[in-house]
Design a protein around this motif. Structure first.
Motif, PDB file in Angstrom:
ATOM      1  N   VAL A  46       0.824  -1.009  -0.086  1.00 19.13           N
ATOM      2  CA  VAL A  46      -0.026  -0.043  -0.059  1.00 19.13           C
ATOM      3  C   VAL A  46       0.893   1.281   0.183  1.00 19.13           C
ATOM      4  CG1 VAL A  46      -1.698   1.386   1.397  1.00 19.13           C
ATOM      5  CG2 VAL A  46      -1.965  -1.353   1.138  1.00 19.13           C
ATOM      6  N   THR A  47       1.767   1.197   0.810  1.00 25.52           N
ATOM      7  CA  THR A  47       2.809   2.371   0.593  1.00 25.52           C
ATOM      8  C   THR A  47       3.459   2.674  -0.489  1.00 25.52           C
ATOM      9  OG1 THR A  47       3.101   2.016   3.158  1.00 25.52           O
ATOM     10  CG2 THR A  47       5.082   3.091   1.922  1.00 25.52           C
ATOM     11  N   LEU A  48       3.925   1.525  -1.313  1.00 22.47           N
ATOM     12  CA  LEU A  48       4.439   1.534  -2.757  1.00 22.47           C
ATOM     13  C   LEU A  48       3.478   2.093  -3.552  1.00 22.47           C
ATOM     14  CD1 LEU A  48       6.718   1.147  -4.387  1.00 22.47           C
ATOM     15  CD2 LEU A  48       6.034  -1.177  -4.540  1.00 22.47           C
ATOM     16  N   PHE A  49       1.986   1.826  -3.254  1.00 18.11           N
ATOM     17  CA  PHE A  49       1.019   2.356  -4.178  1.00 18.11           C
ATOM     18  C   PHE A  49       0.959   3.909  -4.101  1.00 18.11           C
ATOM     19  CE2 PHE A  49      -3.278   3.971  -4.167  1.00 18.11           C
ATOM     20  CZ  PHE A  49      -3.514   4.068  -5.739  1.00 18.11           C
ATOM     21  N   TYR A  50       0.973   4.105  -2.692  1.00 16.19           N
ATOM     22  CA  TYR A  50       0.796   5.603  -2.626  1.00 16.19           C
ATOM     23  C   TYR A  50       1.997   6.692  -3.091  1.00 16.19           C
ATOM     24  CZ  TYR A  50      -3.722   5.429  -0.601  1.00 16.19           C
ATOM     25  OH  TYR A  50      -5.333   5.295  -0.808  1.00 16.19           O
ATOM     26  N   SER A  51       3.192   5.878  -2.932  1.00 14.99           N
ATOM     27  CA  SER A  51       4.166   6.506  -3.705  1.00 14.99           C
ATOM     28  C   SER A  51       4.256   6.778  -5.000  1.00 14.99           C
ATOM     29  CB  SER A  51       5.574   5.822  -3.162  1.00 14.99           C
ATOM     30  OG  SER A  51       6.672   6.266  -3.757  1.00 14.99           O
ATOM     31  N   ASP A  52       3.876   5.611  -5.806  1.00 14.31           N
ATOM     32  CA  ASP A  52       3.787   5.791  -7.215  1.00 14.31           C
ATOM     33  C   ASP A  52       2.536   6.629  -7.640  1.00 14.31           C
ATOM     34  OD1 ASP A  52       5.946   3.849  -7.423  1.00 14.31           O
ATOM     35  OD2 ASP A  52       4.616   2.078  -7.760  1.00 14.31           O
ATOM     36  N   SER A  53       1.565   6.478  -6.826  1.00 11.91           N
ATOM     37  CA  SER A  53       0.262   7.189  -7.295  1.00 11.91           C
ATOM     38  C   SER A  53       0.383   8.542  -7.477  1.00 11.91           C
ATOM     39  CB  SER A  53      -0.952   6.743  -6.739  1.00 11.91           C
ATOM     40  OG  SER A  53      -0.819   6.868  -5.224  1.00 11.91           O
ATOM     41  N   ALA A  54       1.323   9.089  -6.312  1.00 12.26           N
ATOM     42  CA  ALA A  54       1.643  10.698  -6.472  1.00 12.26           C
ATOM     43  C   ALA A  54       2.104  10.928  -7.711  1.00 12.26           C
ATOM     44  CB  ALA A  54       2.668  10.992  -5.312  1.00 12.26           C
ATOM     45  N   ARG A  55       2.914  10.091  -8.486  1.00  7.98           N
ATOM     46  CA  ARG A  55       3.550  10.359  -9.832  1.00  7.98           C
ATOM     47  C   ARG A  55       2.492  10.412 -10.837  1.00  7.98           C
ATOM     48  NH1 ARG A  55       5.502   6.428 -12.909  1.00  7.98           N
ATOM     49  NH2 ARG A  55       5.599   5.137 -10.985  1.00  7.98           N
ATOM     50  N   PHE A  56       1.744   9.341 -10.952  1.00  7.97           N
ATOM     51  CA  PHE A  56       0.767   9.189 -11.625  1.00  7.97           C
ATOM     52  C   PHE A  56      -0.204  10.334 -11.551  1.00  7.97           C
ATOM     53  CE2 PHE A  56       0.902   4.391 -11.111  1.00  7.97           C
ATOM     54  CZ  PHE A  56       1.665   4.266 -12.325  1.00  7.97           C
ATOM     55  N   ILE A  57      -0.739  10.786 -10.505  1.00 10.09           N
ATOM     56  CA  ILE A  57      -1.528  11.822 -10.230  1.00 10.09           C
ATOM     57  C   ILE A  57      -0.915  13.142 -10.831  1.00 10.09           C
ATOM     58  CG2 ILE A  57      -2.589  13.654  -8.588  1.00 10.09           C
ATOM     59  CD1 ILE A  57      -3.130  11.231  -7.014  1.00 10.09           C
ATOM     60  N   GLN A  58       0.487  13.315 -10.744  1.00  7.51           N
ATOM     61  CA  GLN A  58       1.264  14.516 -11.206  1.00  7.51           C
ATOM     62  C   GLN A  58       1.153  14.704 -12.701  1.00  7.51           C
ATOM     63  OE1 GLN A  58       5.418  14.750 -10.125  1.00  7.51           O
ATOM     64  NE2 GLN A  58       5.296  17.121 -10.507  1.00  7.51           N
ATOM     65  N   ASN A  59       1.439  13.281 -13.316  1.00 11.38           N
ATOM     66  CA  ASN A  59       1.419  13.239 -14.726  1.00 11.38           C
ATOM     67  C   ASN A  59       0.205  13.514 -15.416  1.00 11.38           C
ATOM     68  OD1 ASN A  59       4.257  12.590 -14.742  1.00 11.38           O
ATOM     69  ND2 ASN A  59       3.676  10.146 -14.869  1.00 11.38           N
ATOM     70  N   ILE A  60      -0.863  12.965 -14.713  1.00 11.46           N
ATOM     71  CA  ILE A  60      -2.337  13.360 -15.263  1.00 11.46           C
ATOM     72  C   ILE A  60      -2.543  14.903 -15.223  1.00 11.46           C
ATOM     73  CG2 ILE A  60      -4.521  12.900 -14.943  1.00 11.46           C
ATOM     74  CD1 ILE A  60      -3.778   9.824 -13.941  1.00 11.46           C
ATOM     75  N   GLU A  61      -2.257  15.238 -14.124  1.00 15.62           N
ATOM     76  CA  GLU A  61      -2.582  16.823 -14.289  1.00 15.62           C
ATOM     77  C   GLU A  61      -1.883  17.553 -15.064  1.00 15.62           C
ATOM     78  OE1 GLU A  61      -1.482  17.409  -9.891  1.00 15.62           O
ATOM     79  OE2 GLU A  61      -3.583  17.176  -9.240  1.00 15.62           O
ATOM     80  N   GLN A  62      -0.622  17.274 -15.203  1.00 21.33           N
ATOM     81  CA  GLN A  62       0.085  17.910 -16.304  1.00 21.33           C
ATOM     82  C   GLN A  62      -0.465  17.646 -17.681  1.00 21.33           C
ATOM     83  OE1 GLN A  62       2.885  19.997 -15.799  1.00 21.33           O
ATOM     84  NE2 GLN A  62       2.380  20.119 -13.783  1.00 21.33           N
TER      85      GLN A  62
END
Length: 147
Positions: A46-62
């Motif tokens: 779960v911790t790894l997911f939240y670490s990775d998902s921060a990058r996904f969110i940033q990429n999508i926002e960009q």
């Protein structure tokens, strides 16, 4: 709180995560993989997911700020990765929002993407808070079990 109370509270909280639709059976399967050799396996996933998902969110926002030249294919690719990552530990509501976002991408509906993405981020944050509380309780119950 004594051990029995903690275990009861933990069981209730876990059940509510499923009953409220935050988690699906994949979470159970992850828990089945956890053992004495790796007692924090689920929390680490779960911790790894939240670490990775921060990058996904940033990429999508960009990718979404590039109006009017939105690359829906790229957005869909990012969300496909996010959905797969969410599925890996059973984040049911997050996965559902990912699917809805992808449908909006297929339709070329940027307004739908924006609305769904906001909902996805809300579900993502809510689940994170709930799981942080859950894992704290798991640790407390484990500590109480040793005393």
């Amino acid at each position: 709180m004594d051990r029995k109370q903690l275990q009861h509270q933990l069981a209730y909280m876990r059940k509510s995560l499923f009953d409220q639709g935050y988690l699906d059976d994949q979470f159970n399967q992850l828990e089945d993989l956890q053992d004495e050799a790796n007692p924090n396996f689920v929390e680490e996933v779960v911790t790894l997911f939240y670490s990775d998902s921060a990058r996904f969110i940033q990429n999508i926002e960009q990718a979404m700020i590039k109006k009017p030249n939105i690359d829906f294919g790229k957005l869909d690719d990012y969300m496909h990765q996010f959905k797969g990552s969410s599925s890996s530990f059973g984040a049911k509501k997050v996965k559902k929002e990912c699917s809805q976002f992808r449908e909006c991408c297929s339709a070329g509906n940027i307004e739908g993407c924006i609305k769904t993405f906001q909902q996805l981020k809300q579900e993502h944050a809510t689940l994170r808070r709930k799981l942080e509380t859950y894992f704290q309780l798991v640790k407390q119950a484990g500590i109480a079990g040793r005393t």
